[in-house]
Scaffold this active site. Structure first.
Site, mmCIF file in Angstrom:
data_model
loop_
_atom_site.group_PDB
_atom_site.id
_atom_site.type_symbol
_atom_site.label_atom_id
_atom_site.label_comp_id
_atom_site.label_asym_id
_atom_site.label_seq_id
_atom_site.Cartn_x
_atom_site.Cartn_y
_atom_site.Cartn_z
ATOM 1 C CG HIS A 33 17.581 -42.917 16.850
ATOM 2 N ND1 HIS A 33 16.556 -42.009 17.037
ATOM 3 C CD2 HIS A 33 17.926 -42.831 15.539
ATOM 4 C CE1 HIS A 33 16.297 -41.409 15.891
ATOM 5 N NE2 HIS A 33 17.132 -41.878 14.956
ATOM 6 C CG LEU A 34 23.881 -43.223 20.194
ATOM 7 C CD1 LEU A 34 25.105 -43.692 20.980
ATOM 8 C CD2 LEU A 34 23.998 -41.750 19.865
HETATM 9 P P1 AMP Z 1 16.588 -40.970 12.044
HETATM 10 O O1 AMP Z 1 16.234 -40.603 10.639
HETATM 11 O O2 AMP Z 1 17.976 -40.623 12.453
HETATM 12 O O3 AMP Z 1 15.541 -40.466 13.027
HETATM 13 O O4 AMP Z 1 16.571 -42.556 12.106
HETATM 14 C C1 AMP Z 1 15.414 -43.293 12.346
HETATM 15 C C2 AMP Z 1 15.735 -44.709 11.951
HETATM 16 O O5 AMP Z 1 14.761 -45.550 12.517
HETATM 17 C C3 AMP Z 1 15.738 -44.956 10.454
HETATM 18 O O6 AMP Z 1 17.010 -45.441 10.045
HETATM 19 C C4 AMP Z 1 14.639 -45.997 10.271
HETATM 20 O O7 AMP Z 1 14.931 -46.939 9.281
HETATM 21 C C5 AMP Z 1 14.560 -46.613 11.642
HETATM 22 N N1 AMP Z 1 13.296 -47.222 12.005
HETATM 23 C C6 AMP Z 1 12.066 -46.690 11.856
HETATM 24 N N2 AMP Z 1 11.132 -47.523 12.352
HETATM 25 C C7 AMP Z 1 11.785 -48.607 12.830
HETATM 26 C C8 AMP Z 1 11.376 -49.818 13.458
HETATM 27 N N3 AMP Z 1 10.089 -50.080 13.702
HETATM 28 N N4 AMP Z 1 12.329 -50.717 13.808
HETATM 29 C C9 AMP Z 1 13.636 -50.456 13.558
HETATM 30 N N5 AMP Z 1 14.088 -49.323 12.970
HETATM 31 C C10 AMP Z 1 13.173 -48.413 12.605
#
Ligand code: AMP
Length: 113
Positions: free
Chosen positions: A99-100
């Protein structure tokens, strides 16, 4: 299906979509770190940038192009914004689906903490 971003792409976990096309989906982060915080993910499960292969060139371009389009739609272009992707434990990756992060709407500072 265990991966939460695969579930969002499949529509079985709710999200707030911002952009969708053949390759990617963008939706709002549930725990925003800036006034605008949007995640751009490939529809297909790819663990991280580290897992990309040369055959993913079109997908890789689509991710960046979608990040720029999301920023335009959110009105971030003039003030600027940040696109970041975390990889693995030291990179702070908590969801193992590439994810970006598109962050903006305030001065973000550099370097990050
Ligand atoms: P990372 O730490 O770079 O893997 O980022 C993961 C991101 O996903 C975090 O900023 C979380 O807040 C976000 N996240 C986790 N679950 C969800 C969800 N169900 N919907 C939207 N964002 C999410």
């Amino acid at each position: 299906m265990e991966c939460i971003f695969c579930r969002i792409v499949a529509g079985t976990l709710p999200a707030t979509p911002v952009l969708e096309n053949e390759h990617v989906m963008a939706f709002r982060d549930v725990n925003p770190q800036a006034p605008v915080h949007i995640l751009v993910v490939p529809r297909r499960h790819v663990v991280s940038v580290a897992a990309l292969v040369p055959g993913d060139a079109a997908l890789s371009a689509a991710l960046l192009l979608a990040a720029a389009e999301v920023a335009r739609r959110e009105g971030l272009e003039d003030a600027g914004y940040r696109v970041v992707t975390n990889i693995g434990d030291d990179g702070g990756q908590s969801v193992d689906h590439l994810h970006l992060h598109v962050l903006g709407g305030r001065s973000l500072g550099w370097p990050p903490g």
